[in-house]
Design a protein around this motif. Structure first.
Motif, PDB file in Angstrom:
ATOM      1  N   ALA A 138      44.604  47.676  38.256  1.00  0.00           N
ATOM      2  CA  ALA A 138      43.746  48.256  39.290  1.00  0.00           C
ATOM      3  C   ALA A 138      43.213  49.621  38.851  1.00  0.00           C
ATOM      4  O   ALA A 138      42.021  49.925  39.042  1.00  0.00           O
ATOM      5  N   VAL A 139      44.060  50.437  38.250  1.00  0.00           N
ATOM      6  CA  VAL A 139      43.627  51.761  37.789  1.00  0.00           C
ATOM      7  C   VAL A 139      42.631  51.627  36.649  1.00  0.00           C
ATOM      8  O   VAL A 139      41.631  52.355  36.589  1.00  0.00           O
ATOM      9  N   SER A 140      42.865  50.693  35.740  1.00  0.00           N
ATOM     10  CA  SER A 140      41.943  50.505  34.616  1.00  0.00           C
ATOM     11  C   SER A 140      40.560  50.067  35.092  1.00  0.00           C
ATOM     12  O   SER A 140      39.544  50.378  34.465  1.00  0.00           O
ATOM     13  N   LYS A 141      40.527  49.353  36.228  1.00  0.00           N
ATOM     14  CA  LYS A 141      39.254  48.918  36.806  1.00  0.00           C
ATOM     15  C   LYS A 141      38.667  49.955  37.770  1.00  0.00           C
ATOM     16  O   LYS A 141      37.627  49.739  38.371  1.00  0.00           O
ATOM     17  N   LYS A 142      39.400  51.059  37.942  1.00  0.00           N
ATOM     18  CA  LYS A 142      39.018  52.123  38.874  1.00  0.00           C
ATOM     19  C   LYS A 142      38.945  51.621  40.312  1.00  0.00           C
ATOM     20  O   LYS A 142      38.156  52.118  41.123  1.00  0.00           O
ATOM     21  N   ASP A 143      39.788  50.640  40.595  1.00  0.00           N
ATOM     22  CA  ASP A 143      39.908  50.118  41.954  1.00  0.00           C
ATOM     23  C   ASP A 143      41.053  50.879  42.628  1.00  0.00           C
ATOM     24  O   ASP A 143      42.187  50.393  42.724  1.00  0.00           O
ATOM     25  N   TYR A 144      40.748  52.068  43.095  1.00  0.00           N
ATOM     26  CA  TYR A 144      41.798  52.961  43.571  1.00  0.00           C
ATOM     27  C   TYR A 144      42.331  52.584  44.957  1.00  0.00           C
ATOM     28  O   TYR A 144      43.448  52.958  45.309  1.00  0.00           O
TER      29      TYR A 144
END
Length: 257
Positions: free
Chosen positions: A14-20
Protein backbone atom coordinates in the motif's frame (compact mmCIF):
# COMPACT_ATOMS: atom_id res chain seq x y z
CA UNK A 1 2.94 -14.47 13.28
CA UNK A 2 1.67 -15.47 9.84
CA UNK A 3 -1.21 -12.99 10.04
CA UNK A 4 1.18 -10.21 11.09
CA UNK A 5 3.48 -11.10 8.22
CA UNK A 6 0.64 -10.95 5.71
CA UNK A 7 -0.63 -7.64 7.05
CA UNK A 8 2.91 -6.30 7.01
CA UNK A 9 3.28 -7.25 3.36
CA UNK A 10 -0.03 -5.56 2.59
CA UNK A 11 1.19 -2.41 4.34
CA UNK A 12 4.40 -2.37 2.32
CA UNK A 13 2.46 -2.74 -0.94
CA UNK A 14 0.00 0.00 0.00
CA UNK A 15 2.82 2.43 0.84
CA UNK A 16 4.69 1.59 -2.37
CA UNK A 17 1.52 2.44 -4.31
CA UNK A 18 1.06 5.61 -2.22
CA UNK A 19 -2.32 4.31 -1.13
CA UNK A 20 -2.10 5.88 2.30
CA UNK A 21 -5.74 5.33 3.22
CA UNK A 22 -5.31 1.57 2.82
CA UNK A 23 -1.98 1.81 4.62
CA UNK A 24 -3.72 3.44 7.59
CA UNK A 25 -6.18 0.54 7.72
CA UNK A 26 -3.34 -1.99 7.66
CA UNK A 27 -1.57 -0.09 10.44
CA UNK A 28 -4.66 -0.20 12.66
CA UNK A 29 -4.95 -3.97 12.24
CA UNK A 30 -1.22 -4.49 12.70
CA UNK A 31 -1.12 -2.56 15.96
CA UNK A 32 -3.90 -4.72 17.36
CA UNK A 33 -2.07 -7.87 16.27
CA UNK A 34 1.19 -6.64 17.81
CA UNK A 35 -0.57 -5.67 21.01
CA UNK A 36 -2.00 -9.17 21.30
CA UNK A 37 1.56 -10.49 21.10
CA UNK A 38 2.92 -7.94 23.60
CA UNK A 39 5.15 -6.59 20.86
CA UNK A 40 4.24 -2.89 20.97
CA UNK A 41 6.86 -2.42 23.68
CA UNK A 42 10.28 -4.07 23.80
CA UNK A 43 10.40 -7.02 26.18
CA UNK A 44 12.79 -9.86 26.92
CA UNK A 45 9.84 -12.19 26.47
CA UNK A 46 9.46 -11.27 22.80
CA UNK A 47 11.90 -12.44 20.15
CA UNK A 48 14.17 -9.69 18.74
CA UNK A 49 13.03 -10.49 15.18
CA UNK A 50 9.41 -9.84 16.18
CA UNK A 51 10.38 -6.57 17.88
CA UNK A 52 12.37 -5.51 14.81
CA UNK A 53 9.27 -6.12 12.66
CA UNK A 54 7.16 -4.10 15.10
CA UNK A 55 9.69 -1.28 14.94
CA UNK A 56 9.58 -1.25 11.14
CA UNK A 57 5.78 -1.17 11.18
CA UNK A 58 5.78 1.83 13.53
CA UNK A 59 8.35 3.58 11.34
CA UNK A 60 6.12 3.05 8.32
CA UNK A 61 3.25 4.45 10.36
CA UNK A 62 5.29 7.59 11.02
CA UNK A 63 5.97 7.98 7.30
CA UNK A 64 2.33 7.41 6.38
CA UNK A 65 1.19 10.02 8.90
CA UNK A 66 3.39 12.62 7.20
CA UNK A 67 1.89 11.87 3.79
CA UNK A 68 -1.56 12.21 5.35
CA UNK A 69 -0.46 15.49 6.98
CA UNK A 70 -1.37 14.09 10.39
CA UNK A 71 1.15 15.73 12.70
CA UNK A 72 -0.40 14.33 15.88
CA UNK A 73 -0.16 10.78 14.52
CA UNK A 74 3.48 11.32 13.57
CA UNK A 75 4.26 12.47 17.10
CA UNK A 76 2.56 9.38 18.53
CA UNK A 77 4.53 7.05 16.29
CA UNK A 78 7.75 8.86 17.16
CA UNK A 79 7.05 8.44 20.88
CA UNK A 80 6.18 4.75 20.42
CA UNK A 81 9.47 4.19 18.60
CA UNK A 82 11.72 5.59 21.33
CA UNK A 83 11.74 2.42 23.50
CA UNK A 84 12.68 0.39 20.42
CA UNK A 85 15.55 2.72 19.56
CA UNK A 86 16.79 2.54 23.16
CA UNK A 87 16.59 -1.26 23.43
CA UNK A 88 20.13 -2.69 23.35
CA UNK A 89 18.73 -6.14 22.51
CA UNK A 90 17.96 -4.82 19.04
CA UNK A 91 21.52 -3.64 18.36
CA UNK A 92 22.14 -6.72 16.23
CA UNK A 93 19.11 -5.80 14.13
CA UNK A 94 19.68 -2.06 13.52
CA UNK A 95 16.95 0.04 12.00
CA UNK A 96 17.52 1.32 8.48
CA UNK A 97 15.04 4.14 9.04
CA UNK A 98 15.94 5.41 12.51
CA UNK A 99 17.88 8.47 11.39
CA UNK A 100 15.25 9.29 8.80
CA UNK A 101 12.51 9.30 11.46
CA UNK A 102 14.62 11.31 13.90
CA UNK A 103 15.54 13.78 11.16
CA UNK A 104 11.87 14.26 10.33
CA UNK A 105 11.13 14.87 14.00
CA UNK A 106 13.90 17.49 14.13
CA UNK A 107 12.45 19.16 11.06
CA UNK A 108 9.01 19.20 12.68
CA UNK A 109 10.50 20.90 15.75
CA UNK A 110 11.99 23.57 13.48
CA UNK A 111 8.59 24.29 11.94
CA UNK A 112 7.32 24.86 15.49
CA UNK A 113 10.35 26.98 16.39
CA UNK A 114 10.95 24.55 19.25
CA UNK A 115 14.70 25.04 19.37
CA UNK A 116 15.09 23.78 22.94
CA UNK A 117 13.69 20.32 22.15
CA UNK A 118 15.62 20.36 18.88
CA UNK A 119 18.95 20.58 20.69
CA UNK A 120 17.87 18.18 23.42
CA UNK A 121 17.09 15.56 20.78
CA UNK A 122 20.36 16.25 19.00
CA UNK A 123 22.39 15.77 22.19
CA UNK A 124 21.39 12.10 22.31
CA UNK A 125 22.62 11.37 18.77
CA UNK A 126 26.07 10.21 17.80
CA UNK A 127 27.81 10.60 14.46
CA UNK A 128 24.93 12.51 12.91
CA UNK A 129 27.30 14.81 11.01
CA UNK A 130 27.73 12.10 8.38
CA UNK A 131 24.06 11.20 8.10
CA UNK A 132 22.15 12.99 5.34
CA UNK A 133 18.78 12.73 7.13
CA UNK A 134 19.92 14.33 10.37
CA UNK A 135 22.44 16.72 8.84
CA UNK A 136 19.69 18.34 6.75
CA UNK A 137 17.63 19.81 9.66
CA UNK A 138 20.86 20.66 11.51
CA UNK A 139 22.00 22.83 8.60
CA UNK A 140 18.57 24.43 8.33
CA UNK A 141 18.58 25.30 12.03
CA UNK A 142 22.04 26.88 11.76
CA UNK A 143 20.96 29.04 8.83
CA UNK A 144 17.74 30.03 10.57
CA UNK A 145 19.71 31.21 13.60
CA UNK A 146 21.95 33.24 11.28
CA UNK A 147 18.95 34.75 9.52
CA UNK A 148 20.24 33.28 6.23
CA UNK A 149 16.76 32.56 4.94
CA UNK A 150 17.90 32.43 1.32
CA UNK A 151 20.08 29.40 2.14
CA UNK A 152 17.13 27.72 3.85
CA UNK A 153 14.91 28.36 0.86
CA UNK A 154 17.48 26.95 -1.56
CA UNK A 155 17.92 23.84 0.63
CA UNK A 156 14.18 23.18 0.80
CA UNK A 157 13.86 22.87 -2.97
CA UNK A 158 12.79 19.35 -3.93
CA UNK A 159 16.14 18.48 -5.49
CA UNK A 160 17.92 19.11 -2.20
CA UNK A 161 15.67 17.45 0.38
CA UNK A 162 16.68 13.93 1.53
CA UNK A 163 13.30 12.34 0.80
CA UNK A 164 9.74 13.06 -0.25
CA UNK A 165 8.61 13.13 3.38
CA UNK A 166 11.09 15.88 4.20
CA UNK A 167 9.57 18.04 1.48
CA UNK A 168 6.26 18.02 3.37
CA UNK A 169 7.74 19.64 6.47
CA UNK A 170 10.03 21.84 4.37
CA UNK A 171 6.96 23.46 2.80
CA UNK A 172 5.69 24.34 6.26
CA UNK A 173 9.09 25.69 7.27
CA UNK A 174 9.29 27.95 4.21
CA UNK A 175 5.83 29.26 5.07
CA UNK A 176 7.00 30.05 8.60
CA UNK A 177 10.04 31.88 7.22
CA UNK A 178 7.89 33.80 4.75
CA UNK A 179 5.68 35.15 7.53
CA UNK A 180 8.74 36.03 9.63
CA UNK A 181 10.20 38.02 6.73
CA UNK A 182 6.81 39.65 6.19
CA UNK A 183 6.67 40.75 9.84
CA UNK A 184 10.19 42.17 9.61
CA UNK A 185 9.33 43.99 6.37
CA UNK A 186 6.35 45.64 8.02
CA UNK A 187 8.65 47.04 10.70
CA UNK A 188 11.45 48.05 8.34
CA UNK A 189 9.63 49.80 5.48
CA UNK A 190 6.45 51.75 4.79
CA UNK A 191 6.13 50.05 1.38
CA UNK A 192 7.84 47.78 -1.17
CA UNK A 193 7.41 47.17 -4.90
CA UNK A 194 5.53 43.97 -5.67
CA UNK A 195 8.33 42.81 -7.97
CA UNK A 196 10.90 43.01 -5.18
CA UNK A 197 8.56 41.51 -2.59
CA UNK A 198 8.34 38.46 -4.86
CA UNK A 199 12.08 37.82 -4.34
CA UNK A 200 12.01 38.81 -0.71
CA UNK A 201 9.21 36.40 0.17
CA UNK A 202 10.37 33.53 -2.09
CA UNK A 203 7.14 33.49 -4.08
CA UNK A 204 6.81 32.22 -7.64
CA UNK A 205 4.84 35.07 -9.18
CA UNK A 206 3.62 38.59 -8.57
CA UNK A 207 0.11 37.18 -8.44
CA UNK A 208 1.17 35.03 -5.51
CA UNK A 209 2.57 38.16 -3.86
CA UNK A 210 -0.76 39.96 -4.23
CA UNK A 211 -2.60 36.97 -2.75
CA UNK A 212 -0.17 36.78 0.16
CA UNK A 213 -0.48 40.55 0.70
CA UNK A 214 -4.26 40.28 1.01
CA UNK A 215 -3.86 37.48 3.55
CA UNK A 216 -1.59 39.74 5.60
CA UNK A 217 -3.95 42.70 5.34
CA UNK A 218 -1.56 44.74 3.19
CA UNK A 219 -2.70 47.26 0.58
CA UNK A 220 -1.53 46.79 -3.01
CA UNK A 221 -1.73 49.87 -5.26
CA UNK A 222 -0.03 50.58 -8.59
CA UNK A 223 2.40 47.69 -8.26
CA UNK A 224 3.46 48.57 -4.74
CA UNK A 225 2.67 47.05 -1.35
CA UNK A 226 1.84 49.40 1.52
CA UNK A 227 2.21 48.03 5.01
CA UNK A 228 -0.10 48.92 7.91
CA UNK A 229 1.37 51.52 10.20
CA UNK A 230 3.00 50.07 13.30
CA UNK A 231 0.98 50.80 16.43
CA UNK A 232 4.22 51.12 18.39
CA UNK A 233 3.35 48.38 20.85
CA UNK A 234 5.55 45.74 19.27
CA UNK A 235 9.32 45.74 19.87
CA UNK A 236 11.42 46.46 16.80
CA UNK A 237 13.45 43.40 15.78
CA UNK A 238 16.64 43.40 13.74
CA UNK A 239 14.56 43.64 10.60
CA UNK A 240 17.13 45.26 8.38
CA UNK A 241 19.79 42.64 9.02
CA UNK A 242 17.35 39.79 8.42
CA UNK A 243 16.14 41.28 5.16
CA UNK A 244 19.70 42.01 4.04
CA UNK A 245 20.67 38.40 4.57
CA UNK A 246 17.61 37.25 2.68
CA UNK A 247 18.02 39.42 -0.37
CA UNK A 248 21.77 39.68 -0.53
CA UNK A 249 22.25 36.87 -3.01
CA UNK A 250 19.78 38.38 -5.46
CA UNK A 251 20.50 42.10 -5.47
CA UNK A 252 21.61 44.97 -3.27
CA UNK A 253 19.20 46.11 -0.58
CA UNK A 254 19.21 49.67 -1.90
CA UNK A 255 17.38 48.59 -5.06
CA UNK A 256 14.37 47.49 -3.04
CA UNK A 257 13.41 50.68 -1.23
Amino acid sequence: MSDVRQLHQGLVKAVSKKDYDSATEYLARLKIALLERNALLPSDDVQPAVLAAAREILEMGAVVSIHKRDEAAFNRYYSQLQPFYADTNLNKLPSKNKNKIIGLYLLLLLTKNNIADFHTTLEHLEGYEEDVFVRYPVMLERWLMEGSYDKVWQATKSSHVPSEEYARFSEVLVGTIRHEIASCSEKAYPSLPVSNAKQLLFLDSEGAVVKFAKERGWTVTDGRIYFPKDDGDKPVLSSNSIIENTIGYAQELETIV
